[in-house]
Design a protein around this motif. Structure first.
Motif, PDB file in Angstrom:
ATOM      1  N   GLU A 202       0.848  -1.190   0.000  1.00 36.39           N
ATOM      2  CA  GLU A 202       0.000   0.000   0.000  1.00 36.39           C
ATOM      3  C   GLU A 202       0.886   1.245   0.000  1.00 36.39           C
ATOM      4  O   GLU A 202       2.059   1.186   0.405  1.00 36.39           O
ATOM      5  CB  GLU A 202      -0.903   0.014   1.238  1.00 36.39           C
ATOM      6  N   GLU A 203       0.325   2.371  -0.455  1.00 38.44           N
ATOM      7  CA  GLU A 203       1.082   3.620  -0.513  1.00 38.44           C
ATOM      8  C   GLU A 203       0.429   4.711   0.320  1.00 38.44           C
ATOM      9  O   GLU A 203      -0.787   4.747   0.486  1.00 38.44           O
ATOM     10  CB  GLU A 203       1.194   4.104  -1.965  1.00 38.44           C
ATOM     11  N   VAL A 204       1.275   5.610   0.841  1.00 38.18           N
ATOM     12  CA  VAL A 204       0.828   6.801   1.562  1.00 38.18           C
ATOM     13  C   VAL A 204       1.540   8.004   0.947  1.00 38.18           C
ATOM     14  O   VAL A 204       2.775   8.012   0.856  1.00 38.18           O
ATOM     15  CB  VAL A 204       1.183   6.707   3.067  1.00 38.18           C
ATOM     16  N   PRO A 205       0.799   9.017   0.484  1.00 40.64           N
ATOM     17  CA  PRO A 205       1.454  10.216  -0.053  1.00 40.64           C
ATOM     18  C   PRO A 205       2.248  10.934   1.038  1.00 40.64           C
ATOM     19  O   PRO A 205       1.768  11.109   2.162  1.00 40.64           O
ATOM     20  CB  PRO A 205       0.284  11.080  -0.524  1.00 40.64           C
ATOM     21  N   ILE A 206       3.475  11.323   0.710  1.00 34.57           N
ATOM     22  CA  ILE A 206       4.316  12.052   1.660  1.00 34.57           C
ATOM     23  C   ILE A 206       4.941  13.257   0.969  1.00 34.57           C
ATOM     24  O   ILE A 206       5.084  13.281  -0.250  1.00 34.57           O
ATOM     25  CB  ILE A 206       5.435  11.164   2.240  1.00 34.57           C
ATOM     26  N   THR A 207       5.331  14.237   1.768  1.00 34.02           N
ATOM     27  CA  THR A 207       6.130  15.344   1.268  1.00 34.02           C
ATOM     28  C   THR A 207       7.580  15.092   1.667  1.00 34.02           C
ATOM     29  O   THR A 207       7.878  14.833   2.829  1.00 34.02           O
ATOM     30  CB  THR A 207       5.656  16.684   1.855  1.00 34.02           C
ATOM     31  N   PHE A 208       8.449  15.122   0.687  1.00 33.02           N
ATOM     32  CA  PHE A 208       9.864  14.834   0.874  1.00 33.02           C
ATOM     33  C   PHE A 208      10.621  16.152   0.864  1.00 33.02           C
ATOM     34  O   PHE A 208      10.531  16.918  -0.095  1.00 33.02           O
ATOM     35  CB  PHE A 208      10.341  13.916  -0.252  1.00 33.02           C
ATOM     36  N   CYS A 209      11.369  16.423   1.924  1.00 34.15           N
ATOM     37  CA  CYS A 209      12.136  17.670   2.017  1.00 34.15           C
ATOM     38  C   CYS A 209      13.629  17.373   2.000  1.00 34.15           C
ATOM     39  O   CYS A 209      14.077  16.387   2.597  1.00 34.15           O
ATOM     40  CB  CYS A 209      11.793  18.431   3.293  1.00 34.15           C
ATOM     41  N   ASP A 210      14.394  18.220   1.334  1.00 33.74           N
ATOM     42  CA  ASP A 210      15.833  18.026   1.291  1.00 33.74           C
ATOM     43  C   ASP A 210      16.428  18.234   2.678  1.00 33.74           C
ATOM     44  O   ASP A 210      15.855  18.933   3.525  1.00 33.74           O
ATOM     45  CB  ASP A 210      16.469  19.000   0.300  1.00 33.74           C
ATOM     46  N   ARG A 211      17.571  17.592   2.920  1.00 36.01           N
ATOM     47  CA  ARG A 211      18.215  17.668   4.227  1.00 36.01           C
ATOM     48  C   ARG A 211      18.537  19.116   4.610  1.00 36.01           C
ATOM     49  O   ARG A 211      18.802  19.966   3.750  1.00 36.01           O
ATOM     50  CB  ARG A 211      19.494  16.826   4.247  1.00 36.01           C
ATOM     51  N   ILE A 212      18.542  19.372   5.922  1.00 35.21           N
ATOM     52  CA  ILE A 212      18.870  20.707   6.442  1.00 35.21           C
ATOM     53  C   ILE A 212      20.366  20.818   6.715  1.00 35.21           C
ATOM     54  O   ILE A 212      21.017  21.771   6.335  1.00 35.21           O
ATOM     55  CB  ILE A 212      18.071  20.989   7.731  1.00 35.21           C
ATOM     56  N   TYR A 213      20.918  19.797   7.415  1.00 38.58           N
ATOM     57  CA  TYR A 213      22.335  19.787   7.756  1.00 38.58           C
ATOM     58  C   TYR A 213      23.050  18.683   7.001  1.00 38.58           C
ATOM     59  O   TYR A 213      22.479  17.625   6.726  1.00 38.58           O
ATOM     60  CB  TYR A 213      22.534  19.552   9.263  1.00 38.58           C
ATOM     61  N   GLY A 214      24.335  18.915   6.682  1.00 38.44           N
ATOM     62  CA  GLY A 214      25.141  17.883   6.054  1.00 38.44           C
ATOM     63  C   GLY A 214      24.942  17.830   4.549  1.00 38.44           C
ATOM     64  O   GLY A 214      24.181  18.599   3.963  1.00 38.44           O
ATOM     65  N   ASP A 215      25.666  16.897   3.941  1.00 36.10           N
ATOM     66  CA  ASP A 215      25.655  16.770   2.478  1.00 36.10           C
ATOM     67  C   ASP A 215      24.958  15.495   2.051  1.00 36.10           C
ATOM     68  O   ASP A 215      25.001  14.484   2.745  1.00 36.10           O
ATOM     69  CB  ASP A 215      27.092  16.754   1.938  1.00 36.10           C
ATOM     70  N   SER A 216      24.345  15.534   0.869  1.00 34.69           N
ATOM     71  CA  SER A 216      23.696  14.355   0.310  1.00 34.69           C
ATOM     72  C   SER A 216      24.736  13.288  -0.009  1.00 34.69           C
ATOM     73  O   SER A 216      25.856  13.593  -0.412  1.00 34.69           O
ATOM     74  CB  SER A 216      22.935  14.728  -0.968  1.00 34.69           C
ATOM     75  N   LYS A 217      24.353  12.013   0.187  1.00 30.85           N
ATOM     76  CA  LYS A 217      25.259  10.897  -0.118  1.00 30.85           C
ATOM     77  C   LYS A 217      25.152  10.475  -1.583  1.00 30.85           C
ATOM     78  O   LYS A 217      25.846   9.590  -2.033  1.00 30.85           O
ATOM     79  CB  LYS A 217      24.919   9.680   0.771  1.00 30.85           C
ATOM     80  N   MET A 218      24.249  11.114  -2.355  1.00 30.72           N
ATOM     81  CA  MET A 218      24.028  10.762  -3.763  1.00 30.72           C
ATOM     82  C   MET A 218      25.119  11.342  -4.650  1.00 30.72           C
ATOM     83  O   MET A 218      25.466  12.509  -4.536  1.00 30.72           O
ATOM     84  CB  MET A 218      22.665  11.295  -4.216  1.00 30.72           C
ATOM     85  N   GLY A 219      25.690  10.511  -5.515  1.00 26.27           N
ATOM     86  CA  GLY A 219      26.723  10.961  -6.435  1.00 26.27           C
ATOM     87  C   GLY A 219      26.665  10.180  -7.729  1.00 26.27           C
ATOM     88  O   GLY A 219      25.782   9.349  -7.946  1.00 26.27           O
ATOM     89  N   ALA A 220      27.641  10.425  -8.610  1.00 21.27           N
ATOM     90  CA  ALA A 220      27.675   9.761  -9.908  1.00 21.27           C
ATOM     91  C   ALA A 220      27.799   8.247  -9.766  1.00 21.27           C
ATOM     92  O   ALA A 220      27.191   7.491 -10.532  1.00 21.27           O
ATOM     93  CB  ALA A 220      28.839  10.308 -10.730  1.00 21.27           C
ATOM     94  N   MET A 221      28.580   7.798  -8.782  1.00 17.61           N
ATOM     95  CA  MET A 221      28.763   6.358  -8.592  1.00 17.61           C
ATOM     96  C   MET A 221      27.449   5.670  -8.249  1.00 17.61           C
ATOM     97  O   MET A 221      27.167   4.555  -8.708  1.00 17.61           O
ATOM     98  CB  MET A 221      29.787   6.102  -7.484  1.00 17.61           C
ATOM     99  N   GLU A 222      26.614   6.352  -7.437  1.00 20.94           N
ATOM    100  CA  GLU A 222      25.317   5.784  -7.063  1.00 20.94           C
ATOM    101  C   GLU A 222      24.409   5.630  -8.290  1.00 20.94           C
ATOM    102  O   GLU A 222      23.658   4.661  -8.396  1.00 20.94           O
ATOM    103  CB  GLU A 222      24.633   6.665  -6.012  1.00 20.94           C
ATOM    104  N   ILE A 223      24.485   6.577  -9.210  1.00 19.28           N
ATOM    105  CA  ILE A 223      23.674   6.501 -10.423  1.00 19.28           C
ATOM    106  C   ILE A 223      24.128   5.329 -11.301  1.00 19.28           C
ATOM    107  O   ILE A 223      23.307   4.582 -11.838  1.00 19.28           O
ATOM    108  CB  ILE A 223      23.757   7.827 -11.206  1.00 19.28           C
ATOM    109  N   VAL A 224      25.441   5.142 -11.421  1.00 16.23           N
ATOM    110  CA  VAL A 224      25.979   4.012 -12.197  1.00 16.23           C
ATOM    111  C   VAL A 224      25.540   2.691 -11.567  1.00 16.23           C
ATOM    112  O   VAL A 224      25.125   1.757 -12.266  1.00 16.23           O
ATOM    113  CB  VAL A 224      27.517   4.088 -12.273  1.00 16.23           C
TER     114      VAL A 224
END
Length: 248
Positions: A202-224
Motif C-alpha cells: 500500500e502507498e501513503v502520499p508524503i512530502t519529501f524535504c531536502d536535508r537541512i544539515y550535512g551533504d547528500s550521499k548521492m553521487g555519480a557512482m550511485e547513479i551508475v
C-alpha cells in the motif's frame, strides 16, 4: 499492541540525529506507540555516536539502540545488521536527515492496520505527495530513475526510489534475502522483489524535504550502480516470468 522498530542508518548526522529522535519520540507519546529506534552508524567521524549516546540518557537505552560499525559498509548491510537488533513486529525504514518527517509514521501504521498489508511505502508522486528543496537536476534524476524502472519492471508502486517504508518484519527479512544490489538501487529492488514475492503493498502520499544539515550521499557512482542494478533485476524478472509461462 503491536511493537514497531524504526531503523535509521547514519553517517555524518551529528546535527540531525538528536532532532529526528526528538520528533519521533514526540509522535510516540502523542499516539501512545510501542516503538524503539535502532541506529546503525558507520563510524561517523563527526561524533554522531556521541550524540546518540546523549539521547540514550534522555530516552533510555531500551528505546534508543545504537549499533556502531567500524567503517562505511553500505546501506544494505546496515539494514541487515540493524534488523538483527529490531524487536518489533514491524520495521520502519527512515532517513535521519529530515527528508522523512516523523509525522507520517502514524499514517503508515493506520494504513497497515486498515488494509492488513505487508508493506506501506511512501510516495512523492501520488495524491498530495511532493518534493521540496531539490534543484532541477536532482528532480530529473529521481523522475528519470523512477520512469526507467517503471518502464522495464512494471511495478505496482508509484515511487520506487523512496526509502521511507513500513514492513512486516518477516516480509522485510524475506525481501532482504532476495536482494542482490546494495547501493542506491536497493530501495527500488526491495519494492519490486516484494511485489514478485507476492506481498501486498500500500502507498501513503508524503512530502519529501531536502536535508537541512550535512551533504547528500548521492553521487555519480550511485547513479551508475542504480543502472547496473536495474539491468540485473530486469533480467531476473524476465527469467521469473519465463518460468511461470512454461508452467501453463
Amino acid at each position: 499492541m503491536a511493537k514497531y522498530s524504526i531503523l535509521l542508518p547514519t553517517y555524518q548526522e551529528r546535527e540531525n540525529i538528536p532532532i529526528i529522535i526528538a520528533l519521533i519520540m514526540r509522535e510516540v507519546q502523542k499516539h501512545n506507540l510501542d516503538l524503539e529506534i535502532v541506529i546503525v552508524d558507520d563510524n561517523s567521524p563527526d561524533g554522531t555516536q556521541d550524540a546518540v549516546k546523549q539521547c540514550q540518557k534522555i530516552y533510555g537505552e531500551d528505546k534508543i539502540i545504537l549499533h556502531g560499525r567500524p567503517g562505511k559498509l553500505g546501506l544494505g548491510s546496515a539494514y541487515m545488521d540493524g534488523m538483527k537488533l529490531c524487536k518489533g513486529d514491524f520495521v520502519i525504514l527512515m532517513d535521519a536527515d529530515f527528508s522523512h518527517h516523523p509525522k507520517f509514521i502514524i499514517e503508515y501504521i493506520k494504513r497497515q492496520q486498515e488494509t492488513g498489508c505487508d508493506i506501506v511505502t511512501g510516495t512523492r508522486y501520488q495524491g498530495n505527495g511532493g518534493v521540496y528543496g531539490w534543484n532541477l537536476m536532482r528532480k530529473l534524476v529521481s523522475r528519470g530513475a523512477n520512469f526507467l524502472a517503471t518502464f522495464l519492471l512494471n511495478p505496482k508502486a508509484s515511487d520506487l526510489t523512496g526509502s521511507f517504508r513500513l514492513y512486516k518484519k518477516e516480509a522485510l527479512q524475506n525481501v532482504m534475502n532476495a536482494i542482490k544490489s546494495w547501493g542506491y538501487v536497493f530501495q527500488m529492488e526491495a519494492i519490486v522483489r516484494a511485489q514478485y514475492l507476492g506481498y501486498k503493498i500500500e502507498e501513503v502520499p508524503i512530502t519529501f524535504c531536502d536535508r537541512i544539515y550535512g551533504d547528500s550521499k548521492m553521487g555519480a557512482m550511485e547513479i551508475v550502480q542504480y543502472l547496473s542494478g536495474l539491468k540485473t533485476i530486469f533480467m531476473d524478472i524476465q527469467s521469473i516470468m519465463l518460468k511461470k509461462n512454461h508452467k501453463f
